[in-house]
Enzyme design. Structure first.
Site, PDB file in Angstrom:
ATOM      1  N   ARG A  18       0.821  -1.217   0.000  1.00  0.00           N
ATOM      2  CA  ARG A  18       0.000   0.000   0.000  1.00  0.00           C
ATOM      3  C   ARG A  18       0.852   1.262   0.000  1.00  0.00           C
ATOM      4  O   ARG A  18       0.589   2.194  -0.764  1.00  0.00           O
ATOM      5  CB  ARG A  18      -0.957   0.017   1.195  1.00  0.00           C
ATOM      6  CG  ARG A  18      -2.037  -1.048   1.107  1.00  0.00           C
ATOM      7  CD  ARG A  18      -2.920  -1.053   2.328  1.00  0.00           C
ATOM      8  NE  ARG A  18      -2.107  -1.311   3.522  1.00  0.00           N
ATOM      9  CZ  ARG A  18      -2.436  -0.960   4.748  1.00  0.00           C
ATOM     10  NH1 ARG A  18      -3.575  -0.329   4.982  1.00  0.00           N
ATOM     11  NH2 ARG A  18      -1.652  -1.244   5.767  1.00  0.00           N
ATOM     12  N   ASN A  36      -6.117  -2.741   2.166  1.00  0.00           N
ATOM     13  CA  ASN A  36      -6.086  -4.185   2.350  1.00  0.00           C
ATOM     14  C   ASN A  36      -7.517  -4.692   2.489  1.00  0.00           C
ATOM     15  O   ASN A  36      -8.362  -4.021   3.088  1.00  0.00           O
ATOM     16  CB  ASN A  36      -5.316  -4.566   3.621  1.00  0.00           C
ATOM     17  CG  ASN A  36      -3.825  -4.435   3.463  1.00  0.00           C
ATOM     18  OD1 ASN A  36      -3.293  -4.434   2.358  1.00  0.00           O
ATOM     19  ND2 ASN A  36      -3.127  -4.333   4.580  1.00  0.00           N
TER      20      ASN A  36
END
Length: 88
Positions: A18, A36
């Site tokens: 990320r 996520n």
């Protein structure tokens, strides 16, 4: 402007996917977000100029050094005008 939603499978959580995605997107001038999912995948939305969005979709197949991407599902969506990229 284009918008793509990607769902990335493989070893993509716990490898800085990320944060690296955020840095790559910001450097390319792409807005959107990344997060996520509970099932172990990563979901991201990329919005911006077509060539920049396609660069991020291609990057999603590689991810950061510790990732092992097995699948990337890509969905075309209507742009919403996202100008910044965020980690959710």
């Amino acid at each position: 402007m284009e918008r793509r939603r990607v769902l990335v499978s493989g070893r993509v959580q716990g490898v800085y996917y990320r944060d690296t995605c955020r840095r790559v997107a910001a450097g390319a001038g792409v807005g959107g977000w990344v997060r996520n999912l509970a099932d172990g995948r990563v979901e991201a939305v990329f919005e911006g100029p077509p060539e920049a969005v396609e660069r991020l979709v291609a990057w999603a197949w590689d991810g950061p050094a510790g990732a092992a991407v097995s699948t990337v599902e890509v969905y075309e969506e209507t742009p919403e005008g996202l100008a910044v990229f965020a980690v959710r």
